[in-house]
Design a protein around this motif. Structure first.
Motif, PDB file in Angstrom:
ATOM      1  N   ALA A 372       0.825  -1.207   0.000  1.00 38.80           N
ATOM      2  CA  ALA A 372       0.000   0.000   0.000  1.00 38.80           C
ATOM      3  C   ALA A 372       0.860   1.257   0.000  1.00 38.80           C
ATOM      4  N   ILE A 373       1.894   1.273   0.830  1.00 39.92           N
ATOM      5  CA  ILE A 373       2.780   2.440   0.891  1.00 39.92           C
ATOM      6  C   ILE A 373       3.478   2.637  -0.451  1.00 39.92           C
ATOM      7  N   GLY A 374       3.939   1.535  -1.048  1.00 40.98           N
ATOM      8  CA  GLY A 374       4.596   1.636  -2.345  1.00 40.98           C
ATOM      9  C   GLY A 374       3.656   2.116  -3.433  1.00 40.98           C
ATOM     10  N   ALA A 375       2.425   1.599  -3.451  1.00 42.65           N
ATOM     11  CA  ALA A 375       1.454   2.011  -4.471  1.00 42.65           C
ATOM     12  C   ALA A 375       1.054   3.471  -4.291  1.00 42.65           C
ATOM     13  N   ARG A 376       0.922   3.902  -3.039  1.00 43.47           N
ATOM     14  CA  ARG A 376       0.507   5.279  -2.774  1.00 43.47           C
ATOM     15  C   ARG A 376       1.602   6.288  -3.164  1.00 43.47           C
ATOM     16  N   TYR A 377       2.826   5.818  -3.295  1.00 43.29           N
ATOM     17  CA  TYR A 377       3.891   6.689  -3.791  1.00 43.29           C
ATOM     18  C   TYR A 377       3.600   7.122  -5.227  1.00 43.29           C
ATOM     19  N   TYR A 378       2.971   6.218  -5.985  1.00 39.48           N
ATOM     20  CA  TYR A 378       2.644   6.517  -7.383  1.00 39.48           C
ATOM     21  C   TYR A 378       1.225   7.054  -7.547  1.00 39.48           C
ATOM     22  N   ASP A 379       0.324   6.643  -6.674  1.00 42.37           N
ATOM     23  CA  ASP A 379      -1.052   7.145  -6.711  1.00 42.37           C
ATOM     24  C   ASP A 379      -1.594   7.094  -5.280  1.00 42.37           C
ATOM     25  N   SER A 380      -1.849   8.243  -4.704  1.00 43.98           N
ATOM     26  CA  SER A 380      -2.269   8.313  -3.298  1.00 43.98           C
ATOM     27  C   SER A 380      -3.607   7.633  -3.046  1.00 43.98           C
ATOM     28  N   SER A 381      -4.373   7.427  -4.107  1.00 40.24           N
ATOM     29  CA  SER A 381      -5.669   6.758  -3.955  1.00 40.24           C
ATOM     30  C   SER A 381      -5.505   5.260  -4.186  1.00 40.24           C
ATOM     31  N   SER A 382      -4.758   4.625  -3.286  1.00 45.04           N
ATOM     32  CA  SER A 382      -4.461   3.195  -3.423  1.00 45.04           C
ATOM     33  C   SER A 382      -4.643   2.481  -2.088  1.00 45.04           C
ATOM     34  N   ALA A 582       9.507  -5.407  -4.750  1.00 47.89           N
ATOM     35  CA  ALA A 582       8.457  -4.673  -4.038  1.00 47.89           C
ATOM     36  C   ALA A 582       7.982  -3.481  -4.856  1.00 47.89           C
ATOM     37  N   ASN A 583       8.905  -2.812  -5.528  1.00 52.00           N
ATOM     38  CA  ASN A 583       8.532  -1.655  -6.352  1.00 52.00           C
ATOM     39  C   ASN A 583       7.720  -2.079  -7.570  1.00 52.00           C
ATOM     40  N   ASN A 584       8.108  -3.190  -8.195  1.00 52.83           N
ATOM     41  CA  ASN A 584       7.345  -3.669  -9.350  1.00 52.83           C
ATOM     42  C   ASN A 584       5.919  -4.057  -8.962  1.00 52.83           C
ATOM     43  N   ILE A 585       5.769  -4.711  -7.820  1.00 43.71           N
ATOM     44  CA  ILE A 585       4.424  -5.070  -7.340  1.00 43.71           C
ATOM     45  C   ILE A 585       3.607  -3.808  -7.086  1.00 43.71           C
ATOM     46  N   ALA A 586       4.249  -2.814  -6.465  1.00 39.87           N
ATOM     47  CA  ALA A 586       3.558  -1.555  -6.171  1.00 39.87           C
ATOM     48  C   ALA A 586       3.138  -0.841  -7.450  1.00 39.87           C
ATOM     49  N   ALA A 589       0.054  -2.535  -8.738  1.00 40.30           N
ATOM     50  CA  ALA A 589      -1.078  -2.236  -7.853  1.00 40.30           C
ATOM     51  C   ALA A 589      -1.574  -0.813  -8.041  1.00 40.30           C
ATOM     52  N   ALA A 590      -0.670   0.115  -8.383  1.00 38.33           N
ATOM     53  CA  ALA A 590      -1.044   1.512  -8.578  1.00 38.33           C
ATOM     54  C   ALA A 590      -1.522   1.802  -9.993  1.00 38.33           C
ATOM     55  N   GLY A 591      -1.609   0.771 -10.824  1.00 37.73           N
ATOM     56  CA  GLY A 591      -2.054   0.979 -12.196  1.00 37.73           C
ATOM     57  C   GLY A 591      -0.992   1.586 -13.091  1.00 37.73           C
ATOM     58  N   ARG A 592       0.294   1.347 -12.746  1.00 36.42           N
ATOM     59  CA  ARG A 592       1.408   1.867 -13.551  1.00 36.42           C
ATOM     60  C   ARG A 592       2.271   0.720 -14.080  1.00 36.42           C
ATOM     61  N   PRO A 593       1.704  -0.287 -14.708  1.00 34.53           N
ATOM     62  CA  PRO A 593       2.496  -1.455 -15.127  1.00 34.53           C
ATOM     63  C   PRO A 593       3.503  -1.148 -16.216  1.00 34.53           C
ATOM     64  N   GLY A 594       3.329  -0.050 -16.918  1.00 30.67           N
ATOM     65  CA  GLY A 594       4.265   0.293 -17.981  1.00 30.67           C
ATOM     66  C   GLY A 594       5.636   0.661 -17.458  1.00 30.67           C
ATOM     67  N   LYS A 595       5.743   0.907 -16.145  1.00 30.02           N
ATOM     68  CA  LYS A 595       7.008   1.329 -15.559  1.00 30.02           C
ATOM     69  C   LYS A 595       7.773   0.191 -14.890  1.00 30.02           C
ATOM     70  N   ILE A 596       7.249  -1.036 -14.938  1.00 32.72           N
ATOM     71  CA  ILE A 596       7.929  -2.134 -14.256  1.00 32.72           C
ATOM     72  C   ILE A 596       9.260  -2.436 -14.940  1.00 32.72           C
ATOM     73  N   THR A 597      10.174  -3.011 -14.174  1.00 32.50           N
ATOM     74  CA  THR A 597      11.455  -3.461 -14.708  1.00 32.50           C
ATOM     75  C   THR A 597      11.324  -4.917 -15.137  1.00 32.50           C
ATOM     76  N   SER A 598      11.458  -5.163 -16.407  1.00 33.02           N
ATOM     77  CA  SER A 598      11.236  -6.513 -16.937  1.00 33.02           C
ATOM     78  C   SER A 598      12.451  -7.407 -16.742  1.00 33.02           C
ATOM     79  N   GLU A 599      12.205  -8.711 -16.815  1.00 31.62           N
ATOM     80  CA  GLU A 599      13.268  -9.704 -16.701  1.00 31.62           C
ATOM     81  C   GLU A 599      13.052 -10.768 -17.767  1.00 31.62           C
ATOM     82  N   GLU A 600      14.151 -11.364 -18.232  1.00 30.28           N
ATOM     83  CA  GLU A 600      14.063 -12.397 -19.254  1.00 30.28           C
ATOM     84  C   GLU A 600      13.276 -13.601 -18.748  1.00 30.28           C
ATOM     85  N   TYR A 601      12.618 -14.273 -19.689  1.00 28.92           N
ATOM     86  CA  TYR A 601      11.902 -15.502 -19.342  1.00 28.92           C
ATOM     87  C   TYR A 601      12.883 -16.610 -18.996  1.00 28.92           C
ATOM     88  N   ARG A 602      12.409 -17.583 -18.284  1.00 30.28           N
ATOM     89  CA  ARG A 602      13.214 -18.775 -18.026  1.00 30.28           C
ATOM     90  C   ARG A 602      13.258 -19.649 -19.271  1.00 30.28           C
TER      91      ARG A 602
END
Length: 602
Positions: A372-382, A582-586, A589-602
């Protein structure tokens, strides 16, 4: 209520003024409301003000005394509410018997029968004799007798009024007898609704309060409980609650906090109020037990209670108790941030070895708070929620439980999770809220099961899977939100994310069950055929599954000089141990999936 040693008569039942009972109930209700208002002022204003403006020993002493006063007022609120409902229930049940009596008296009057003070009924002559044709004599019907129904010979017909009079006498007697039973039942309940002398409410008093509440709940079954719409949809429950009067809501909250607090579709603020009261009753209930299970749950309940009373620090989201219970391994649903007013709502489902204990109350609640704290950093309504609404598999020795290998608990849990998310969708006040389902470990299998029931998980836009042994489907697109909205975190050293499939390896399964995670890892390497299959289906971190894999820390190694560690399985949410995860999950959750850090598939 009738005086001790006296016998209730039908005239007393007829003349009983139920409105006076309801008036007394209203008075107790006002007392309950005043206690509730005082408690809220202490918890929402005085305590917060002290914490923010005062420090030192004097301030701490004042906080302790205010907390005790708040606890006392909570008890007053509960007990006065129980008295109110007991009186209203008494009036409700007595009115039912008055109606039955009135119907019998009206029938007697219409037939020109006479009902005597003792309940016997006199009827006039009627009919005619079979021989002389003369009217048959009248008589009197009394309870337990049947005059006129059994003629002395086959040549004499019964008076046609006799059976009707007997029916009326029996109905009068039944109404009086039932009313007397109701009277004494409520008298016993009301006599027990009293507190110990003194200025404190000790734990044993809450134990008594739990018994008081159980007695009133049982007594009020017809008056209140039967109207609770357990079988309705969440939206219908929301409308039911909205349609109640303030007095009705107060009674439900006082007498059935366990029912209202765990009813999906009821607003979050109402559930929080009900569950905070039920929390005290549960603590009191378990205080009176000495088995290991009760002690374990009691520790968890007390830690949740401690956090609720401590309040939230400036800048952190407030805490809401959306569910609590002692069934099975325990139930607890805790939100950080109001899920009804937030635009973004994420619900996290824990997995293996999660139960209502102190570890859950400390660790899993922190995961939701951190999210919740991480998501609210990007959108306070979380808002972020930890949802322990099912019996997760238990394995005291680590990963060696056959329950973990089965789907049954996930299927049952998935159904419950769907109902919960349906409730959030029904009560959220935003036009189009963004909702995320997060599954960790076996919880990811539970989320996967939820997606396959009905029309999928109500309202959910995105799904996050971390530490997953598979979700029950082989493609992200089968989870119902689109493959671009499924996000996966899998640490390199997380053994749970590498368990071989059932089809691949009987050897791997034996290794897991017999030798724990070490056996699973070593034997699993032999069994793994490189086809991306895990125990519950395709590896969510594989390219063939089709989800979006985000970066996480690789975690501590399974085997090291320090011994065996499965910590890599439990650090995904921790901003200190795995900040990138934790930041990627946040972000999701905040509706900002375009900003996640991606990783290669297994």
């Amino acid at each position: 209520m009738t005086p001790t040693g006296s016998r209730l008569t039908w005239a007393q039942l007829r003349d009983l003024k139920c409105a006076e009972l309801e008036g007394a109930a209203d008075g107790w209700g006002r007392a309950s409301n005043r206690a509730d208002a005082g408690r809220d002022r202490i918890e929402q204003q005085l305590l917060n003000g002290l914490r923010e403006t005062q420090q030192g020993a004097a301030a701490e002493a004042a906080v302790c005394r205010l907390r005790q006063l708040g606890r006392n007022l909570s008890y007053v609120y509960t007990e006065c509410g129980l008295v109110r409902t007991a009186l209203n229930s008494l009036a409700f049940e007595m009115r039912g018997q008055q109606r039955a009596l009135r119907d019998a008296l009206d029938d007697a009057e219409a037939l020109r029968f006479t009902v005597h003070p003792d309940g016997s009924v006199t009827y006039p002559e009627g009919g005619e004799g079979l021989i002389d044709g003369k009217p048959l004599a009248g008589g009197t019907a009394s309870v337990g007798a049947a005059p006129g129904l059994l003629p002395p010979s086959g040549l004499v017909a019964p008076n046609p009024h006799a059976a009707k009079a007997q029916d009326i006498a029996d109905r009068v007697a039944k109404a009086v007898r039932t009313a007397a039973e109701i009277d004494w039942r409520f008298a016993r309940i009301l006599r027990k609704l009293k507190a110990e002398e003194g200025l404190k409410v000790p734990d044993r008093t809450w134990t008594d309060a739990a018994g008081d509440a159980a007695a009133v709940r049982e007594a009020a079954r017809g008056y209140l409980k039967s109207a609770i719409p357990h079988e309705a949809s969440p939206a219908a429950r929301r409308e039911w609650w909205a349609g109640l009067t303030d007095e009705q809501r107060e009674e439900y909250l006082a007498v059935y906090p366990d029912q209202i607090g765990n009813l999906d579709g009821i607003p979050a603020l109402v559930r929080d109020t009900a569950n905070r009261d039920n929390l005290q009753l549960l603590i009191g209930k378990l205080e009176g037990r000495d088995d290991d299970g009760s002690r374990t749950q009691l520790a968890g309940l007390r830690e949740i209670d401690r956090q609720l009373r401590a309040g939230h620090k400036p800048g952190e989201p407030p805490m809401y108790l959306l569910g609590i219970g002692d069934e099975g391994n325990g139930r607890a649903i805790v939100a950080f941030g109001n899920p009804d007013t937030s635009r973004n709502v994420a619900a996290y489902v824990p997995g293996l070895n999660t139960s209502l204990d102190k570890e859950f109350a400390e660790g899993d609640l922190k995961r939701a708070r951190d999210t919740a704290i991480g998501a609210r950093y990007y959108d306070s309504s979380s808002s972020a929620i930890v949802w322990l609404g099912y019996d997760a598999p238990q394995s005291p020795d680590g990963l060696g439980s056959l329950d973990v290998m089965g789907d049954e608990r996930a299927e049952r849990g998935g159904s419950s999770f769907n109902r919960f998310m349906g409730g959030l969708s029904a009560t959220n006040e935003n036009e189009d809220p963004h909702m995320t389902a997060i599954g960790h470990s076996y919880g990811s299998r539970t989320v996967g099961a939820a997606t396959q029931q009905g029309g999928g998980i109500p309202g959910v836009d995105d799904i996050v899977l971390v530490g997953s042994p598979g979700v029950g489907v082989d493609r992200a697109e089968d989870l119902g939100v689109g493959e671009d909205h499924v996000f996966v975190g899998a640490a390199e050293n997380d053994v749970v994310t590498k368990l071989p499939s059932k089809q691949q390896s009987a050897v791997g399964a034996v290794g897991w069950a017999a030798a724990g995670p070490v056996g699973a890892s070593l034997l699993g390497e032999v069994a793994d055929q490189g086809d991306d299959d895990l125990w519950f289906g395709r590896d969510p971190a594989s390219r063939s599954f089709g989800a979006r894999r985000f970066q996480v820390d690789e975690g501590p190694q399974l085997l090291s000089s320090g011994g065996v560690s499965i910590d890599a399985h439990s650090q995904y949410f921790d901003p200190n141990r795995d900040a990138v995860s934790a930041n990627n999950i946040a972000l999701v959750a905040a509706g900002r999936p375009g900003k996640i850090t991606s990783e290669e598939y297994r």
